[in-house]
Scaffold this motif. Sequence first.
Motif, PDB file in Angstrom:
ATOM      1  N   ARG A  28       0.851  -1.190   0.000  1.00  0.00           N
ATOM      2  CA  ARG A  28       0.000   0.000   0.000  1.00  0.00           C
ATOM      3  C   ARG A  28       0.888   1.241   0.000  1.00  0.00           C
ATOM      4  O   ARG A  28       1.823   1.338   0.797  1.00  0.00           O
ATOM      5  CB  ARG A  28      -0.857  -0.059   1.253  1.00  0.00           C
ATOM      6  N   PHE A  29       0.599   2.186  -0.873  1.00  0.00           N
ATOM      7  CA  PHE A  29       1.308   3.461  -0.938  1.00  0.00           C
ATOM      8  C   PHE A  29       0.422   4.524  -0.290  1.00  0.00           C
ATOM      9  O   PHE A  29      -0.603   4.905  -0.852  1.00  0.00           O
ATOM     10  CB  PHE A  29       1.577   3.870  -2.393  1.00  0.00           C
ATOM     11  N   ASN A  30       0.793   4.999   0.907  1.00  0.00           N
ATOM     12  CA  ASN A  30       0.016   6.027   1.593  1.00  0.00           C
ATOM     13  C   ASN A  30       0.524   7.415   1.206  1.00  0.00           C
ATOM     14  O   ASN A  30       1.728   7.620   1.063  1.00  0.00           O
ATOM     15  CB  ASN A  30       0.129   5.868   3.108  1.00  0.00           C
ATOM     16  N   PRO A  31      -0.368   8.393   1.039  1.00  0.00           N
ATOM     17  CA  PRO A  31       0.077   9.763   0.799  1.00  0.00           C
ATOM     18  C   PRO A  31       0.700  10.358   2.063  1.00  0.00           C
ATOM     19  O   PRO A  31       0.449   9.880   3.173  1.00  0.00           O
ATOM     20  CB  PRO A  31      -1.204  10.499   0.414  1.00  0.00           C
ATOM     21  N   ASN A  32       1.494  11.381   1.884  1.00  0.00           N
ATOM     22  CA  ASN A  32       2.175  12.052   2.996  1.00  0.00           C
ATOM     23  C   ASN A  32       1.167  12.980   3.692  1.00  0.00           C
ATOM     24  O   ASN A  32       1.010  14.139   3.321  1.00  0.00           O
ATOM     25  CB  ASN A  32       3.373  12.839   2.442  1.00  0.00           C
ATOM     26  N   ILE A  33       0.469  12.466   4.691  1.00  0.00           N
ATOM     27  CA  ILE A  33      -0.626  13.186   5.358  1.00  0.00           C
ATOM     28  C   ILE A  33      -0.111  13.952   6.572  1.00  0.00           C
ATOM     29  O   ILE A  33       0.633  13.416   7.384  1.00  0.00           O
ATOM     30  CB  ILE A  33      -1.730  12.199   5.782  1.00  0.00           C
ATOM     31  N   GLN A  34      -0.507  15.228   6.669  1.00  0.00           N
ATOM     32  CA  GLN A  34      -0.143  16.107   7.778  1.00  0.00           C
ATOM     33  C   GLN A  34      -1.414  16.768   8.304  1.00  0.00           C
ATOM     34  O   GLN A  34      -2.330  17.028   7.528  1.00  0.00           O
ATOM     35  CB  GLN A  34       0.805  17.219   7.310  1.00  0.00           C
ATOM     36  N   LYS A  35      -1.453  17.065   9.607  1.00  0.00           N
ATOM     37  CA  LYS A  35      -2.529  17.886  10.173  1.00  0.00           C
ATOM     38  C   LYS A  35      -2.015  19.316  10.233  1.00  0.00           C
ATOM     39  O   LYS A  35      -0.952  19.569  10.792  1.00  0.00           O
ATOM     40  CB  LYS A  35      -2.897  17.399  11.569  1.00  0.00           C
ATOM     41  N   LYS A  36      -2.766  20.251   9.675  1.00  0.00           N
ATOM     42  CA  LYS A  36      -2.319  21.632   9.623  1.00  0.00           C
ATOM     43  C   LYS A  36      -3.474  22.537  10.022  1.00  0.00           C
ATOM     44  O   LYS A  36      -4.613  22.306   9.627  1.00  0.00           O
ATOM     45  CB  LYS A  36      -1.860  21.959   8.205  1.00  0.00           C
ATOM     46  N   THR A  37      -3.177  23.572  10.801  1.00  0.00           N
ATOM     47  CA  THR A  37      -4.187  24.516  11.261  1.00  0.00           C
ATOM     48  C   THR A  37      -3.977  25.856  10.568  1.00  0.00           C
ATOM     49  O   THR A  37      -2.863  26.376  10.533  1.00  0.00           O
ATOM     50  CB  THR A  37      -4.105  24.699  12.791  1.00  0.00           C
ATOM     51  N   TYR A  38      -5.048  26.402  10.000  1.00  0.00           N
ATOM     52  CA  TYR A  38      -5.028  27.702   9.327  1.00  0.00           C
ATOM     53  C   TYR A  38      -6.071  28.604   9.974  1.00  0.00           C
ATOM     54  O   TYR A  38      -7.136  28.144  10.365  1.00  0.00           O
ATOM     55  CB  TYR A  38      -5.381  27.558   7.845  1.00  0.00           C
ATOM     56  N   PHE A  39      -5.787  29.907  10.017  1.00  0.00           N
ATOM     57  CA  PHE A  39      -6.789  30.885  10.442  1.00  0.00           C
ATOM     58  C   PHE A  39      -7.509  31.358   9.188  1.00  0.00           C
ATOM     59  O   PHE A  39      -6.890  31.815   8.230  1.00  0.00           O
ATOM     60  CB  PHE A  39      -6.152  32.075  11.159  1.00  0.00           C
ATOM     61  N   VAL A  40      -8.843  31.265   9.201  1.00  0.00           N
ATOM     62  CA  VAL A  40      -9.658  31.679   8.057  1.00  0.00           C
ATOM     63  C   VAL A  40     -10.391  32.950   8.447  1.00  0.00           C
ATOM     64  O   VAL A  40     -11.295  32.920   9.287  1.00  0.00           O
ATOM     65  CB  VAL A  40     -10.660  30.573   7.665  1.00  0.00           C
ATOM     66  N   PRO A  41     -10.003  34.106   7.870  1.00  0.00           N
ATOM     67  CA  PRO A  41     -10.619  35.385   8.263  1.00  0.00           C
ATOM     68  C   PRO A  41     -12.128  35.432   8.041  1.00  0.00           C
ATOM     69  O   PRO A  41     -12.850  36.026   8.836  1.00  0.00           O
ATOM     70  CB  PRO A  41      -9.907  36.408   7.369  1.00  0.00           C
ATOM     71  N   SER A  42     -12.631  34.824   6.962  1.00  0.00           N
ATOM     72  CA  SER A  42     -14.075  34.893   6.698  1.00  0.00           C
ATOM     73  C   SER A  42     -14.876  34.133   7.757  1.00  0.00           C
ATOM     74  O   SER A  42     -16.001  34.509   8.068  1.00  0.00           O
ATOM     75  CB  SER A  42     -14.389  34.339   5.308  1.00  0.00           C
ATOM     76  N   LEU A  43     -14.318  33.066   8.309  1.00  0.00           N
ATOM     77  CA  LEU A  43     -14.990  32.313   9.358  1.00  0.00           C
ATOM     78  C   LEU A  43     -14.641  32.827  10.751  1.00  0.00           C
ATOM     79  O   LEU A  43     -15.278  32.455  11.729  1.00  0.00           O
ATOM     80  CB  LEU A  43     -14.616  30.827   9.274  1.00  0.00           C
ATOM     81  N   LYS A  44     -13.601  33.650  10.844  1.00  0.00           N
ATOM     82  CA  LYS A  44     -13.098  34.220  12.102  1.00  0.00           C
ATOM     83  C   LYS A  44     -12.717  33.131  13.106  1.00  0.00           C
ATOM     84  O   LYS A  44     -12.977  33.246  14.301  1.00  0.00           O
ATOM     85  CB  LYS A  44     -14.121  35.171  12.717  1.00  0.00           C
ATOM     86  N   ARG A  45     -12.117  32.048  12.608  1.00  0.00           N
ATOM     87  CA  ARG A  45     -11.678  30.973  13.492  1.00  0.00           C
ATOM     88  C   ARG A  45     -10.585  30.152  12.806  1.00  0.00           C
ATOM     89  O   ARG A  45     -10.342  30.287  11.613  1.00  0.00           O
ATOM     90  CB  ARG A  45     -12.831  30.074  13.888  1.00  0.00           C
TER      91      ARG A  45
END
Length: 78
Positions: A28-45
């Motif tokens: 099985r070839f798994n993709p290089n998965i990362q958890k990343k957090t972004y601030f989204v100004p339109s959602l304000k969170r």
Amino acid sequence: MAAYCQVTETGPQFGHHVSHAQNKTKRRFNPNIQKKTYFVPSLKRNVTLTLSARGIKVIDVRGIEAVVAELKARGEKI
């Protein structure tokens, strides 16, 4: 949880290990998965996304606002 990118919709792919003697066994070839957090100004969170390395590059090029709008239109949970 499965190895799955929310932006590129990339999941695992399947193939074979091939030995010198040409014996083929499943792998099985798994993709290089990362958890990343972004601030989204339109959602304000902050939004935490499960991304592949290519998905991170897509966000760098197109911007988080455009990517989040596409995810919402697709019905992805954010």
